[in-house]
Structures are given as structure tokens and as C-alpha cells.
Design a protein around this motif. Structure first.
Motif, PDB file in Angstrom:
ATOM      1  N   GLY A 252      19.728  55.553 -18.270  1.00 25.76           N
ATOM      2  CA  GLY A 252      19.842  54.853 -16.998  1.00 25.76           C
ATOM      3  C   GLY A 252      18.880  53.695 -16.861  1.00 25.76           C
ATOM      4  N   TRP A 253      19.176  52.841 -15.889  1.00 21.11           N
ATOM      5  CA  TRP A 253      18.277  51.757 -15.496  1.00 21.11           C
ATOM      6  C   TRP A 253      17.920  51.956 -14.025  1.00 21.11           C
ATOM      7  CZ3 TRP A 253      16.052  48.247 -18.640  1.00 21.11           C
ATOM      8  CH2 TRP A 253      16.627  48.014 -19.892  1.00 21.11           C
ATOM      9  N   PHE A 254      16.651  51.840 -13.735  1.00 20.89           N
ATOM     10  CA  PHE A 254      16.142  51.863 -12.374  1.00 20.89           C
ATOM     11  C   PHE A 254      15.331  50.588 -12.164  1.00 20.89           C
ATOM     12  CE2 PHE A 254      16.876  56.237 -10.814  1.00 20.89           C
ATOM     13  CZ  PHE A 254      17.383  56.811 -11.973  1.00 20.89           C
ATOM     14  N   ARG A 255      15.030  50.288 -10.901  1.00 22.63           N
ATOM     15  CA  ARG A 255      14.181  49.133 -10.632  1.00 22.63           C
ATOM     16  C   ARG A 255      13.272  49.441  -9.449  1.00 22.63           C
ATOM     17  NH1 ARG A 255      18.815  44.877  -8.396  1.00 22.63           N
ATOM     18  NH2 ARG A 255      19.210  45.919  -6.394  1.00 22.63           N
ATOM     19  N   GLN A 256      12.150  48.737  -9.437  1.00 24.33           N
ATOM     20  CA  GLN A 256      11.185  48.929  -8.357  1.00 24.33           C
ATOM     21  C   GLN A 256      10.618  47.587  -7.948  1.00 24.33           C
ATOM     22  OE1 GLN A 256       8.100  51.792  -9.192  1.00 24.33           O
ATOM     23  NE2 GLN A 256       7.712  52.098  -7.031  1.00 24.33           N
ATOM     24  N   ALA A 257      10.866  47.233  -6.697  1.00 27.90           N
ATOM     25  CA  ALA A 257      10.326  46.007  -6.129  1.00 27.90           C
ATOM     26  C   ALA A 257       8.979  46.324  -5.484  1.00 27.90           C
ATOM     27  CB  ALA A 257      11.290  45.431  -5.102  1.00 27.90           C
ATOM     28  N   PRO A 258       8.108  45.326  -5.317  1.00 30.01           N
ATOM     29  CA  PRO A 258       6.796  45.566  -4.710  1.00 30.01           C
ATOM     30  C   PRO A 258       6.921  46.223  -3.344  1.00 30.01           C
ATOM     31  CG  PRO A 258       6.887  43.386  -5.670  1.00 30.01           C
ATOM     32  CD  PRO A 258       8.267  43.925  -5.746  1.00 30.01           C
ATOM     33  N   GLY A 259       6.185  47.310  -3.154  1.00 31.09           N
ATOM     34  CA  GLY A 259       6.174  47.989  -1.875  1.00 31.09           C
ATOM     35  C   GLY A 259       7.380  48.854  -1.588  1.00 31.09           C
TER      36      GLY A 259
ATOM     37  N   TYR B  87      13.233  49.509 -15.264  1.00 27.95           N
ATOM     38  CA  TYR B  87      12.860  50.580 -16.164  1.00 27.95           C
ATOM     39  C   TYR B  87      14.113  51.220 -16.770  1.00 27.95           C
ATOM     40  CZ  TYR B  87       8.402  50.421 -13.650  1.00 27.95           C
ATOM     41  OH  TYR B  87       7.219  50.021 -13.090  1.00 27.95           O
ATOM     42  N   CYS B  88      14.045  51.514 -18.071  1.00 28.58           N
ATOM     43  CA  CYS B  88      15.098  52.331 -18.648  1.00 28.58           C
ATOM     44  C   CYS B  88      14.593  53.775 -18.718  1.00 28.58           C
ATOM     45  CB  CYS B  88      15.530  51.828 -20.020  1.00 28.58           C
ATOM     46  SG  CYS B  88      14.255  51.781 -21.281  1.00 28.58           S
TER      47      CYS B  88
END
Length: 122
Positions: free
Chosen positions: A34-41, A93-94
């Protein structure tokens, strides 16, 4: 066991990027990638996932129709991102997991790469 994400960068709105996740150290036979993502805050959020054999793909509503996940014979994983928007800006992120529950649940994924920064800005 290592997942190495790469391919991030700075791109203008409407542009494209292709992220790669190199898998090494073991074979994730039967695992979902999978792919996930995280933006600031913000919390880490689900983007997309693909079954071990590549036969099934899934996407968050926010990226459906713009992003495409795929994997090759070596089981490396890719995320083609088109029509990028400023709100796609995040660290991507993978991950790999023997998902038994929800694909979008980050706790279902046991292995994580280090992340690659994607910035969409003019």
C-alpha cells in the motif's frame, strides 16, 4: 526486510510524478502493498493498495481517477500520480501487510518504508 520509497519531488499543479517502492530482504508472498501519505499536522492517510499478484487495486476517493498503483515481477510497487493538486502535498510511504481487516487501516501494515516528499506548488 526493507521497503525503499523514491521518486518524490516538487511539481506544479496538474503535473505528474511516479513513486517507486523497492522491496528487498524477503518476499512478501500474499501480502498487500500500500501507499499512505502524511501532510504536516495531519494523520497518515490511506492512498492506494494492490494485492500480491497485482490483480486487485484499491484507491482512496481523493485520488481515484488520478493515481494508478502497479507492481512488477520483482514485486516492486509503483504509484503513478497525474493531475496533481496542492492538497496532494505530503510525505508518501509505502507499506506491506497481511491485511485481514480494512485496507485503509494503517495498523494492518507491518512493514513501512522511510517516506518520500511530494510537494505540489506553483
Amino acid at each position: 526486510v526493507q521497503l525503499q520509497a523514491s521518486g518524490g519531488g516538487l511539481v506544479q499543479p496538474g503535473g505528474s510524478l511516479r513513486l517507486s517502492c523497492a522491496v528487498s530482504g524477503r518476499t512478501f508472498s500474499g501480502y498487500v502493498m500500500g501507499w499512505f501519505r502524511q501532510a504536516p499536522g495531519k494523520e497518515r492517510e490511506y492512498v492506494s493498495s494492490i494485492s500480491w499478484n497485482g490483480g486487485s487495486t484499491y484507491y482512496a476517493d481523493s485520488v481515484k481517477g488520478r493515481f494508478t498503483i502497479s507492481r512488477d515481477n520483482a514485486k516492486n510497487v509503483y504509484l503513478q500520480m497525474n493531475s496533481l493538486k496542492p492538497e496532494d502535498t505530503a510525505v508518501y510511504y509505502c507499506a506491506a501487510g497481511a491485511v485481514r481487516g480494512l485496507l485503509a487501516d494503517k495498523d494492518e501494515y507491518e512493514y513501512w518504508g522511510q517516506g518520500t516528499q511530494v510537494t505540489v506548488s506553483s
